[in-house]
Design an enzyme around this catalytic site. Sequence first.
Site, PDB file in Angstrom:
ATOM      1  CE  LYS A  13     -72.774 -67.460 -89.608  1.00 28.62           C
ATOM      2  NZ  LYS A  13     -71.949 -66.576 -88.796  1.00 28.62           N
ATOM      3  NE  ARG A  88     -67.929 -71.345 -87.424  1.00 27.27           N
ATOM      4  CZ  ARG A  88     -69.127 -71.126 -86.914  1.00 27.27           C
ATOM      5  NH1 ARG A  88     -70.171 -71.756 -87.327  1.00 27.27           N
ATOM      6  NH2 ARG A  88     -69.291 -70.225 -85.991  1.00 27.27           N
ATOM      7  NE  ARG A 127     -74.304 -63.324 -80.438  1.00 26.00           N
ATOM      8  CZ  ARG A 127     -73.901 -64.105 -81.456  1.00 26.00           C
ATOM      9  NH1 ARG A 127     -74.396 -63.922 -82.666  1.00 26.00           N
ATOM     10  NH2 ARG A 127     -72.980 -65.025 -81.264  1.00 26.00           N
ATOM     11  NE  ARG A 154     -73.074 -68.101 -78.698  1.00 30.24           N
ATOM     12  CZ  ARG A 154     -73.002 -68.214 -80.016  1.00 30.24           C
ATOM     13  NH1 ARG A 154     -74.082 -67.989 -80.762  1.00 30.24           N
ATOM     14  NH2 ARG A 154     -71.890 -68.566 -80.612  1.00 30.24           N
ATOM     15  NE  ARG A 165     -67.616 -67.056 -81.654  1.00 30.86           N
ATOM     16  CZ  ARG A 165     -68.737 -66.388 -81.374  1.00 30.86           C
ATOM     17  NH1 ARG A 165     -68.774 -65.547 -80.368  1.00 30.86           N
ATOM     18  NH2 ARG A 165     -69.806 -66.567 -82.111  1.00 30.86           N
TER      19      ARG A 165
HETATM   20  P1  AMP Z   1     -72.027 -70.380 -83.916  1.00 35.33           P
HETATM   21  O1  AMP Z   1     -73.239 -70.456 -83.054  1.00 35.33           O
HETATM   22  O2  AMP Z   1     -72.296 -70.687 -85.355  1.00 35.33           O
HETATM   23  O3  AMP Z   1     -71.259 -69.089 -83.723  1.00 35.33           O
HETATM   24  O4  AMP Z   1     -71.034 -71.559 -83.422  1.00 35.33           O
HETATM   25  C1  AMP Z   1     -70.551 -71.592 -82.088  1.00 35.33           C
HETATM   26  C2  AMP Z   1     -69.351 -72.524 -81.999  1.00 35.33           C
HETATM   27  O5  AMP Z   1     -69.736 -73.857 -82.379  1.00 35.33           O
HETATM   28  C3  AMP Z   1     -68.198 -72.182 -82.933  1.00 35.33           C
HETATM   29  O6  AMP Z   1     -67.345 -71.178 -82.416  1.00 35.33           O
HETATM   30  C4  AMP Z   1     -67.499 -73.551 -83.029  1.00 35.33           C
HETATM   31  O7  AMP Z   1     -66.766 -73.839 -81.844  1.00 35.33           O
HETATM   32  C5  AMP Z   1     -68.680 -74.502 -83.077  1.00 35.33           C
HETATM   33  N1  AMP Z   1     -69.107 -74.713 -84.482  1.00 35.33           N
HETATM   34  C6  AMP Z   1     -70.274 -74.315 -85.067  1.00 35.33           C
HETATM   35  N2  AMP Z   1     -70.316 -74.697 -86.359  1.00 35.33           N
HETATM   36  C7  AMP Z   1     -69.156 -75.344 -86.601  1.00 35.33           C
HETATM   37  C8  AMP Z   1     -68.598 -75.964 -87.754  1.00 35.33           C
HETATM   38  N3  AMP Z   1     -69.222 -75.958 -88.941  1.00 35.33           N
HETATM   39  N4  AMP Z   1     -67.387 -76.553 -87.641  1.00 35.33           N
HETATM   40  C9  AMP Z   1     -66.733 -76.566 -86.452  1.00 35.33           C
HETATM   41  N5  AMP Z   1     -67.182 -75.986 -85.335  1.00 35.33           N
HETATM   42  C10 AMP Z   1     -68.389 -75.372 -85.396  1.00 35.33           C
END
Ligand code: AMP
Length: 211
Positions: A13, A88, A127, A154, A165
């Site tokens: 994404k 989400r 990654r 990360r 996740r």
């Molecule tokens: P990502 O980089 O999109 O994988 O997001 C990393 C982390 O940020 C996720 O595992 C959540 O802990 C938090 N996060 C990102 N977007 C959201 C969202 N829309 N709602 C809640 N937590 C989020």
Amino acid sequence: MRLVLVGPPGAGKGTQAALLAEHFAIPHISTGDIFRANLKSGTELGLQAKSYMDKGDLVPDSVTNAMVKDRLTHIDTATGFLLDGFPRNVGQAEVLRAFLGERQIPLDAVVEFAIDNNEVIKRLSSRRTCRGCGKIYAGESVKCDACGGELYQRDDDREEVIARRLEVYSEQTAPIVNFYRTEGLLITLPAIGEISTITASVVRALSQKVS
Ligand code: AMP
């Protein structure tokens, strides 16, 4: 163009969002990137998000929804936006629908990237992300070719967090796919193949849907 990208972690994404945002000249709004930037600069928001992110859990809706609504009032979203990682869960999708509905600026489409869990685990555990600009790399590279920044893994790309996740995705995020199917906004595409081929297939599907 007002777009949402949906897919499990590791579906690509972030990579596709950056390319599509450039293609359509719209801002790329990644909630994960906003949380990470806040963590890096030690803000209150970053501190609030950290414990959830470290575990692979969702940051509470009250925090996330307020942050996204604020971001969507910035002037650069007047011509459109691409949301990556938001909504989400169904609650967030409803908040977004109401917020955009009040302003009479509904979404044009929601693109779902389909990929199976084994591929996700393989991708995420290798990654690496650039500390400088956030560009994403698969495996071997040690330095960012875009900004020269150091690449790191990360915290939430560690194997034990990846499992959580994926669980969160299937329990909380996957239901939004049906939500958007019912709204007639959903486009589902396979997330496997060359990056540029996937981008081209999204652009083609969008041009057929939004005309
Ligand atoms: P990502 O980089 O999109 O994988 O997001 C990393 C982390 O940020 C996720 O595992 C959540 O802990 C938090 N996060 C990102 N977007 C959201 C969202 N829309 N709602 C809640 N937590 C989020």
